[in-house]
Design a protein around this motif. Structure first.
Motif, short mmCIF file in Angstrom:
data_model
loop_
_atom_site.label_atom_id
_atom_site.label_comp_id
_atom_site.label_asym_id
_atom_site.label_seq_id
_atom_site.Cartn_x
_atom_site.Cartn_y
_atom_site.Cartn_z
N MET A 1 0.88 -1.11 0.07
CA MET A 1 0.15 -0.06 0.11
C MET A 1 1.07 1.11 -0.01
SD MET A 1 -2.77 1.01 2.67
CE MET A 1 -3.98 -0.03 2.29
N ALA A 2 0.68 2.06 -0.97
CA ALA A 2 1.35 3.33 -0.94
C ALA A 2 1.16 4.37 0.21
CB ALA A 2 0.93 4.11 -2.51
N THR A 3 2.35 5.07 0.42
CA THR A 3 2.16 5.91 1.47
C THR A 3 2.69 7.46 1.18
OG1 THR A 3 4.47 5.91 2.05
CG2 THR A 3 3.33 3.98 3.01
N ILE A 4 2.16 8.41 1.98
CA ILE A 4 2.73 9.72 1.60
C ILE A 4 3.94 9.98 0.90
CG2 ILE A 4 2.99 10.72 4.09
CD1 ILE A 4 1.53 13.28 3.16
N LYS A 5 4.99 9.21 1.72
CA LYS A 5 6.24 9.27 1.36
C LYS A 5 6.60 8.75 -0.24
CE LYS A 5 9.28 8.57 4.50
NZ LYS A 5 10.11 8.19 5.68
N ASP A 6 5.74 7.56 -0.55
CA ASP A 6 5.87 7.27 -1.94
C ASP A 6 5.50 8.18 -2.73
OD1 ASP A 6 6.82 4.82 -0.70
OD2 ASP A 6 4.92 3.97 -0.67
N THR A 15 7.04 15.71 1.48
CA THR A 15 5.89 15.41 2.01
C THR A 15 5.04 16.39 2.52
OG1 THR A 15 6.94 14.94 3.95
CG2 THR A 15 7.17 12.91 2.64
N SER A 19 1.07 16.69 1.53
CA SER A 19 0.17 17.08 2.49
C SER A 19 -0.78 18.43 2.27
CB SER A 19 0.76 17.01 4.02
OG SER A 19 -0.13 17.63 5.07
N PHE A 45 -2.76 6.02 -4.66
CA PHE A 45 -2.92 6.43 -3.14
C PHE A 45 -4.20 6.90 -2.73
CE2 PHE A 45 -2.31 9.93 -0.21
CZ PHE A 45 -1.78 9.14 0.80
N PRO A 47 -5.74 8.95 0.72
CA PRO A 47 -5.52 9.55 2.01
C PRO A 47 -6.30 8.68 3.19
CG PRO A 47 -5.79 11.20 0.50
CD PRO A 47 -6.22 9.95 -0.31
N ASN A 48 -5.89 8.53 4.19
CA ASN A 48 -6.52 7.94 5.35
C ASN A 48 -7.47 8.96 5.88
OD1 ASN A 48 -7.11 7.42 8.21
ND2 ASN A 48 -5.51 5.50 7.91
N ARG A 52 -7.14 12.18 8.40
CA ARG A 52 -7.37 13.53 7.99
C ARG A 52 -8.50 14.22 8.89
NH1 ARG A 52 -8.88 13.66 1.91
NH2 ARG A 52 -8.86 15.73 2.36
#
Length: 339
Positions: A1-6, A15, A19, A45, A47-48, A52
Motif C-alpha cells: 500500500m502506497a504511503t505519502i512518502k511514496d 511530503t 500534505s 494512493f 489518504p487515510n 485527516r
C-alpha cells in the motif's frame, strides 16, 4: 500500500507539499500540484480519512437516521439527502432505526464514535435525550419531517395541518359525508397534526366522525390493511377514507379489494406523501404531495450551515424552523358521490 512518502518520491516533492495538496492547507503551484495528483493516481494512493479528520477536526461525513427504510417515503428522502450531501462535499452514513427507540439511540452513539460532522434526524418518537446527547458532544443536528417545537434544534417539515385540511375538503367537495380516518402513530406529532386537521375540517363543515371511523396505524402497509379490515369488520362503511400516508393507503386499498369492494366505486381513498408508487398503483392514488426534494435540500443546507458555524450552543432563537407547503394531487382513487 502506497504511503505519502511514496507519493512525494514519485512526484519529486516534499511530503509537506503532498500534505498541502491533499488537505488544501496552503497554495501549491500548478506544476507541483499536477505532479502530486498524477503520482497519487499512478500509485492508487488514498489518504487515510480518519487521520485527516483527526488533523482537520472534520470527517466530511454526516449521519442520517430514518425510522423505516421499507417506507418508500423515507427511502426517497434518504436518496435525495445523499445526493445533496455529496454535492456539499459530505458522505452520508445511513442508519435505519426500524421504529425502535433503542436502536435509534444506539445509532446516535455509533455516529458520535464515527465523529460525524452532523446528523439529519427523522425520529420515530420522542428524541429529547438524543438531542441533548448530540449537543453535549458538540454535534449539530437537524430534524427533518418531524415537529419538535419544544427542543432547541433546527427543523425542516411540511405543513401537515394544511395537508390534512386539503385532503378532507377535497373529499367533502366530492360529496362525501361519511368520511373515516386512518392516522399514523399518535405518539408522533406529524400524525396528530394531520388527524386534528381532519377532525377540525369535518367540524367546520358541521359533520361528526363516529368512533368506529377512526383507527391508528404505524405508517406501514400492513397497518393500513389491518386498520381498514377492522373498520369494515365493525360494520363501519364510510364512502371515503383519509389515510395518514401513502403506504397505509395502499394497505387500505388491498383490504377493500379483499372484501369484494372496489376503490373508488365503493370507497374513495386519499393518502399523504406522493411517493413515486402513488402514480402507478392501481388505482393511481389521489394524495397530498410533500416536496421531498425541497425537504431534503433544506435539511442538508441547514446542517451544513450549522456545521460551518462551529458552535451548536447558540441561543434557541437562532435555530431555524422551516415549514414547507404541500399540495393536492388528484388521480383516480377518489370519486364524486351524490350529496
Amino acid at each position: 500500500m502506497a504511503t505519502i512518502k511514496d507519493v512525494a518520491v514519485r512526484a519529486q516533492v516534499s511530503t509537506t507539499t503532498v500534505s498541502h495538496v491533499i488537505n488544501n492547507t496552503r497554495k501549491v503551484n500548478d506544476a507541483n500540484r499536477a505532479r502530486v495528483e498524477d503520482a497519487m493516481r499512478d500509485l492508487d494512493f488514498h489518504p487515510n480519512a480518519l487521520a485527516r479528520s483527526l488533523r482537520s477536526g472534520s470527517s466530511k461525513t454526516i449521519g442520517l437516521i430514518i425510522p423505516d427504510i421499507a417506507n418508500l417515503f423515507f427511502a426517497e428522502a434518504a436518496r435525495y439527502i445523499e445526493d445533496y450531501g455529496k454535492n456539499a462535499g459530505y458522505s452520508v452514513i445511513l442508519c435505519n432505526a426500524d421504529n425502535n427507540p433503542q436502536k435509534e439511540a444506539s445509532y446516535v452513539q455509533v455516529l458520535i464514535e464515527k465523529m460525524v460532522d452532523g446528523i439529519i434526524f427523522i425520529s420515530s418518537g420522542d428524541s429529547a435525550h438524543n438531542i441533548k446527547k448530540l449537543q453535549s458532544n458538540n454535534i449539530p443536528v437537524v430534524f427533518a419531517d418531524r415537529d419538535v417545537q419544544d427542543q432547541p434544534v433546527d427543523t425542516v417539515m411540511v405543513n401537515n395541518q394544511q395537508g390534512g385540511k386539503l385532503a378532507t375538503e377535497h373529499l367533502i367537495q366530492l360529496g362525501h359525508r361519511r368520511i373515516a380516518c386512518i392516522s399514523g402513530p399518535v405518539g408522533i406529532r406529524v400524525s396528530i397534526q394531520r388527524m386534528h386537521a381532519f377532525h377540525n375540517t369535518m367540524k367546520e363543515h358541521g359533520m361528526s366522525v363516529p368512533v368506529a371511523y377512526c383507527t391508528e396505524g404505524d405508517f406501514g402497509f400492513e397497518s393500513g390493511e389491518r386498520c381498514m379490515r377492522q373498520m369494515l369488520a365493525r360494520g363501519a362503511r364510510p364512502t371515503a377514507v383519509f389515510v395518514g400516508n401513502d403506504m397505509m393507503a395502499f394497505g387500505a386499498i388491498r383490504a377493500i379489494e379483499d372484501a369484494g369492494m372496489h376503490v373508488p366505486d365503493d370507497i374513495s381513498i386519499i393518502g399523504f406523501d406522493d411517493i413515486p408508487l402513488a402514480k402507478t398503483y392501481s388505482p393511481p392514488l389521489t394524495t397530498i404531495a410533500q416536496p421531498i426534494k425541497k425537504l431534503a435540500k433544506s435539511s442538508v443546507d441547514l446542517l451544513v450551515k450549522r456545521i460551518n458555524k462551529k458552535n451548536v450552543h447558540n441561543m434557541p432563537e437562532d435555530y431555524q424552523r422551516v415549514v414547507l407547503d404541500v399540495k393536492l394531487v388528484e388521480r383516480k382513487s377518489c370519486r364524486k358521490v351524490a350529496a
